[in-house]
Design an enzyme around this catalytic site. Structure first.
Site, PDB file in Angstrom:
ATOM      1  N   SER A  14      -5.045  18.177  47.947  1.00 20.77           N
ATOM      2  CA  SER A  14      -4.935  18.711  49.305  1.00 20.77           C
ATOM      3  C   SER A  14      -6.253  19.391  49.668  1.00 20.77           C
ATOM      4  CB  SER A  14      -3.763  19.679  49.400  1.00 20.77           C
ATOM      5  OG  SER A  14      -3.950  20.711  48.474  1.00 20.77           O
ATOM      6  N   GLU A 142      -2.359  12.965  62.258  1.00 25.00           N
ATOM      7  CA  GLU A 142      -2.652  13.397  60.893  1.00 25.00           C
ATOM      8  C   GLU A 142      -1.342  13.702  60.186  1.00 25.00           C
ATOM      9  OE1 GLU A 142      -5.171  16.922  60.759  1.00 25.00           O
ATOM     10  OE2 GLU A 142      -4.671  17.215  58.659  1.00 25.00           O
ATOM     11  N   PRO A 191      -9.216   8.115  40.698  1.00 22.71           N
ATOM     12  CA  PRO A 191      -8.191   8.786  41.514  1.00 22.71           C
ATOM     13  C   PRO A 191      -8.033   8.134  42.895  1.00 22.71           C
ATOM     14  CG  PRO A 191      -9.635  10.397  40.474  1.00 22.71           C
ATOM     15  CD  PRO A 191     -10.247   9.057  40.201  1.00 22.71           C
ATOM     16  N   CYS A 382      -5.500  41.954  69.880  1.00 28.67           N
ATOM     17  CA  CYS A 382      -4.043  42.040  69.747  1.00 28.67           C
ATOM     18  C   CYS A 382      -3.669  43.322  68.989  1.00 28.67           C
ATOM     19  CB  CYS A 382      -3.468  40.775  69.132  1.00 28.67           C
ATOM     20  SG  CYS A 382      -1.755  40.555  69.638  1.00 28.67           S
ATOM     21  N   HIS A 508      -5.395  36.756  72.699  1.00 28.43           N
ATOM     22  CA  HIS A 508      -6.287  36.251  71.644  1.00 28.43           C
ATOM     23  C   HIS A 508      -7.367  35.363  72.276  1.00 28.43           C
ATOM     24  CE1 HIS A 508      -3.770  37.211  68.016  1.00 28.43           C
ATOM     25  NE2 HIS A 508      -2.858  37.318  68.968  1.00 28.43           N
ATOM     26  N   GLU A 510      -9.925  34.246  70.981  1.00 24.47           N
ATOM     27  CA  GLU A 510     -10.507  33.307  70.012  1.00 24.47           C
ATOM     28  C   GLU A 510      -9.904  31.909  70.118  1.00 24.47           C
ATOM     29  OE1 GLU A 510      -8.530  35.844  69.330  1.00 24.47           O
ATOM     30  OE2 GLU A 510      -7.180  35.466  67.643  1.00 24.47           O
TER      31      GLU A 510
HETATM   32  N1  GLN Z   1       2.143  43.203  65.812  1.00 26.46           N
HETATM   33  C1  GLN Z   1       1.698  43.267  67.168  1.00 26.46           C
HETATM   34  C2  GLN Z   1       2.763  42.807  68.149  1.00 26.46           C
HETATM   35  O1  GLN Z   1       3.674  42.124  67.775  1.00 26.46           O
HETATM   36  C3  GLN Z   1       0.405  42.501  67.363  1.00 26.46           C
HETATM   37  C4  GLN Z   1       0.517  41.034  67.106  1.00 26.46           C
HETATM   38  C5  GLN Z   1      -0.796  40.350  66.867  1.00 26.46           C
HETATM   39  O2  GLN Z   1      -1.797  40.976  66.512  1.00 26.46           O
HETATM   40  N2  GLN Z   1      -0.829  39.036  67.026  1.00 26.46           N
HETATM   41  O3  GLN Z   1       2.686  43.111  69.314  1.00 26.46           O
END
Ligand code: GLN
Length: 543
Positions: A14, A142, A191, A382, A508, A510
């Site tokens: 993997s 995939e 392999p 977050c 988030h 990102e």
């Molecule tokens: N634990 C926090 C919440 O549930 C933040 C969650 C997170 O960082 N994704 O609001």
């Protein structure tokens, strides 16, 4: 053009990087002007990876439509700039759940419900969903796990049936590993031969082989593999370890992978993919000389996959700012007020990571306090944003016992509290506030200026939120709410404008950062870190 299907399987071990190879092929096909999507089938029983500990499965990636998915979907988006949806990640658990729901409804009309044909038919139905939308020319599928595993058998049987049904509209690409035995100083092909045999036993003849290797595989050896595995000699590729995953599409194109794939699917392979923007990114990556040092404070620092999208977003932002990224992981359980300066003093910027639960939380507060008091560019994401809010309450508002009700349900100062809509929910799986929601920005804030617009859409994964009862006290004391949901007024962004760059986002950012479209907040944070580095180094005599 009728949609074409590319099935990707893996053998021998993997973690071969099937996701990166799939994403690289998608990147090349997209750069040739085709509409491409990638989907991942995971052979575990969990309905989705949302309930999995990051130690088990790395980061949980979230799609715009609110599905918690495998981290490979992050690679797909970063490489293709195409949004994935809930249709792009399906697990064994979900397949069984669908079949069992149908059985309970009586859909099977008294038949015995079995793996063949009912489970395999449900897999096939799901695999075809994206192709049936008419939105894509190529669907790369995939199959997670390794050939030979019991749990992936129904998926491989579904692939066999689909390949037979699609007659020429599908191919199978198999990734294997060619180990180098140091004692014998030899690359070993056995392999690979065994894993292809395993696939052939299941009725699947791979059309393309990708050999993962740490050493160059000589042409003669590749020819031998082609011969013993019944694959065309020009369809055996090597994928050698590279310094950056973003070089893989170029390395695969140099061996004509995209042309061979198109040829095998009956599509004219003439012309070249338009890779100029991608190559510009790689040029920047290669020519960067100076470094920017970012500290990531989190509790999963032993496992870097746990923060995959943050790592990649930081790397992209650093590259666009012509810097090499020196990312230092700082274990939140090890930070306290006494050692924060020592642990953080070399950082040009600090990220406080997302997360759940009590473990390491006090270290996040200590890191944030030191960063705030020393005016370090700081980005809370977050849970990191929630910690920023709590630390500010404790230290600036004088609410010493302030907390999130996640950590202390009976705190008298619940500056972070469970969202109302969450209060009646007891099931853990898929029940958070998930996916993309709009955020209205204060135009003059750092966030507003970074995005250059007032309404943005970013993805979420949380149950708790900033408690707006405290909003006025925060604003008066200097922590501003510079982004909020336009409908519910949920606070999405906090900033401290008196500091150079101190921001927390409930969402988030990102997840939306891609190679060709880096997230504006990461870029803005990176520029602040670089400015701070310049200021600091100018102040200190270098002698
Ligand atoms: N634990 C926090 C919440 O549930 C933040 C969650 C997170 O960082 N994704 O609001």
């Amino acid at each position: 053009m009728e949609p074409k299907y590319i099935f990707v399987t893996g053998g021998v071990v993997s973690s071969l990087g099937k996701g990166i190879i799939s994403a690289s092929l998608a990147c090349l096909l997209k750069a040739r002007g085709y509409r491409v999507t990638i989907q991942k089938y995971d052979p575990y029983i969990n309905i989705d990876p949302g309930t999995l500990n990051p130690y088990e499965h790395g980061e949980c990636y979230v799609t715009t439509d609110g599905r918690e998915t495998d981290l490979d979907l992050g690679h797909y988006e970063r490489f293709t700039n195409v949004c994935t949806t809930k249709a792009n990640n399906v697990t064994t658990g979900r397949i069984y759940q669908n079949v069992i729901d149908k059985e309970r409804r009586g859909d099977y009309l008294g038949k015995t419900v079995q793996i063949i044909p009912h489970i395999t038919d449900e897999i096939k139905r799901n695999i075809m969903l994206l192709g049936n939308t008419g939105d894509y020319d190529f669907i790369i599928t995939e199959i997670g796990g390794t050939v030979g595993d019991i749990e992936s058998l129904p998926f491989l049987e579904a692939v066999r049936q689909l390949s037979w049904e699609m007659e020429g509209n599908s191919i199978c690409m198999h990734l294997t590993y060619v180990p180098f035995l140091h004692a014998a100083k030899e690359l070993k092909t056995k392999p690979t031969q065994h894993s292809v045999k395993k696939l052939q036993e299941l009725g699947i003849q791979p059309d393309i082989l990708i050999l993962r290797t740490e050493h160059d595989i000589p042409a003669g050896m590749r020819r031998k593999i082609a011969q013993f595995c019944n694959v065309a000699p020009n369809a055996v590729f090597q994928s050698i370890d590279l310094p950056s995953i973003y070089e893989v599409p170029v390395a695969m194109h140099a061996q004509h992978l995209d042309e061979v794939v198109l040829g095998k699917l009956g599509v004219n392979p003439e012309g070249e993919p338009h890779m100029t923007p991608w190559m510009n990114f790689l040029d920047k990556m290669h020519s960067a000389k100076q470094t920017v040092t970012i500290g990531l404070v989190g509790k999963y620092v032993e496992l870097q996959d746990a923060y995959k999208s943050i790592n990649e977003a930081l790397f992209q932002a650093a590259t666009y700012c012509d810097r090499k990224l020196d990312l230092r992981y700082i274990h939140s359980e090890k930070v306290n007020n006494a050692n924060a300066a020592e642990l953080l003093k070399e950082m040009d910027g600090v990220i406080v990571a997302p997360g759940f639960g009590q473990r390491g939380i006090e270290g996040k507060f200590a890191a944030l306090k030191w960063c705030r008091e020393n005016d370090i560019p700081t980005f809370g994401i977050c849970l990191g944003m929630q910690c920023m809010v709590i630390e500010f309450a404790r230290d600036v508002l004088g609410l010493t016992n302030a907390n999130s009700t996640e950590m202390d349900p009976s705190t008298p100062n619940n500056v972070i509290d469970l969202m109302d809509e969450q209060k009646s929910i007891s099931n853990m799986g898929g029940t958070m506030r998930l996916g993309a929601y709009e955020c209205k920005l204060e135009p003059e804030s750092i966030a507003g200026k970074a995005y250059g617009k007032t309404i943005v859409s970013e993805r979420h994964r949380h149950r708790f939120e900033f408690n707006s009862d405290y909003r006025q006290r925060y604003e008066q004391a200097g922590m501003k709410c510079t982004g909020e949901n336009p409908k519910t007024h949920l606070v999405e962004i906090v900033e401290v404008p008196s500091l150079r760059w101190f921001m927390g986002t409930q969402y988030h950012p990102e997840y939306t950062s891609t190679v060709l479209n880096p997230n504006p907040l990461f870029l803005s944070f990176m520029k602040a870190a670089i400015d701070y580095q310049a200021e600091r180094t100018n102040q200190q005599p270098t002698n």
